[in-house]
Design an enzyme around this catalytic site. Structure first.
Site, PDB file in Angstrom:
ATOM      1  N   HIS A  57       0.828  -1.201   0.000  1.00  0.00           N
ATOM      2  CA  HIS A  57       0.000   0.000   0.000  1.00  0.00           C
ATOM      3  C   HIS A  57       0.866   1.256   0.000  1.00  0.00           C
ATOM      4  O   HIS A  57       2.082   1.198   0.212  1.00  0.00           O
ATOM      5  CB  HIS A  57      -0.926   0.019   1.221  1.00  0.00           C
ATOM      6  CG  HIS A  57      -2.109  -0.886   1.087  1.00  0.00           C
ATOM      7  ND1 HIS A  57      -2.073  -2.217   1.459  1.00  0.00           N
ATOM      8  CD2 HIS A  57      -3.368  -0.662   0.625  1.00  0.00           C
ATOM      9  CE1 HIS A  57      -3.248  -2.771   1.227  1.00  0.00           C
ATOM     10  NE2 HIS A  57      -4.053  -1.850   0.720  1.00  0.00           N
TER      11      HIS A  57
ATOM     12  N   LYS B  15      -0.739   4.939   4.480  1.00  0.00           N
ATOM     13  CA  LYS B  15      -1.627   3.996   5.171  1.00  0.00           C
ATOM     14  C   LYS B  15      -1.091   3.724   6.568  1.00  0.00           C
ATOM     15  O   LYS B  15       0.090   3.411   6.739  1.00  0.00           O
ATOM     16  CB  LYS B  15      -1.740   2.689   4.383  1.00  0.00           C
ATOM     17  CG  LYS B  15      -2.757   1.711   4.971  1.00  0.00           C
ATOM     18  CD  LYS B  15      -3.000   0.542   4.024  1.00  0.00           C
ATOM     19  CE  LYS B  15      -3.955  -0.468   4.627  1.00  0.00           C
ATOM     20  NZ  LYS B  15      -5.293   0.113   4.876  1.00  0.00           N
TER      21      LYS B  15
END
Length: 250
Positions: A142, A146
């Protein structure tokens, strides 16, 4: 028309929801909730649920776990259906969600992508066939903003795999040191960098063959469209806890 409240409307996913909603019929965003009140959005934005005056049919939440308690109280008080897309909840918060769902319909999924949820069911079948002769590792990637790790989606896939194995298994987060891999381990590896939207891969590594199941999100639009599909589904349901399997009849 389904009147919708977006929780986290000034966040990254909130902005995607607002944009994608313009492409849809029979659903309209009539209000937003966000701690950031600086907004030029075409609907009122609130920082206190009790101040919301609009007629709401459903709520979509892409915000932060810290909002959960007040959000659930608001939903239960007004009997409002909720599409809960936030990840990173504690075990205690999961119990709060389950309790609230006895009073109002809640759609709860760690990933709003239809593709991810189809893959989850494929992994259940694959695990039952392959586990005896294969080691299982999960890799998720990600963007660098995040905050929760591993991702909720990685656990969604991992938990489905573990529930398909009759023996006791355990997650191993990353690997270091000097020791052999044990059969009961399900490897869980998280990478963070750049602007990666989301990538999840499950590897079944056996003797002389490797099977890989992979999903890559190319934009956040897929999560928005999944959330709107869930909103249209949950407004028709009675109180209870629902997920993608229920909506897709899997």
């Amino acid at each position: 028309m389904i009147n919708t409240l977006i929780v986290g409307c000034n966040g990254t996913m909130g902005k995607v929801l607002i944009k994608e909603c313009t492409k849809l019929e029979n659903i309209e965003i009539v209000a937003g909730f966000d701690k950031d009140m600086n907004s030029s959005l075409p609907f009122p934005v609130y920082s206190n649920f009790e101040d919301i005056k609009e007629d709401i049919d459903v709520i979509i939440d892409f915000s932060n776990p810290v909002v959960l308690e007040s959000l659930l109280k608001f939903c239960v008080k007004r009997k409002l259906p909720l599409v809960l897309c936030t990840t990173g909840f504690s075990d205690a918060q999961i119990k709060e969600i389950e309790s609230a769902s006895s009073k109002t319909p809640i759609f709860f999924s760690a990933n709003m992508s239809l593709g991810i949820n189809l893959i989850k069911n494929l992994l259940i079948k694959a695990t039952k066939v392959l586990y005896d002769g294969f080691d299982i590792e999960i890799i998720e990637k990600h963007h660098n903003k995040k905050v929760d790790s591993p991702s909720g989606t990685a656990y969604l896939l991992g938990d489905a795999i573990m529930d398909s194995i009759p023996e006791e298994t355990e997650y191993v987060h990353g690997r270091e040191g000097y020791h052999k891999r044990e059969k009961k381990e399900i490897g869980m590896h998280s990478l963070r960098g750049g602007t990666i939207v989301g990538e999840h891969e499950v590897i079944f590594a056996g003797n002389d063959e490797i099977i890989s199941v992979k999903h890559e999100a190319l934009s956040k639009n897929i999560f928005a469209m999944g959330a709107f599909k869930a909103a249209k589904y949950i407004v028709k349901q009675e109180a209870g806890l629902y997920d993608m399997d229920d909506m897709l009849n899997l």
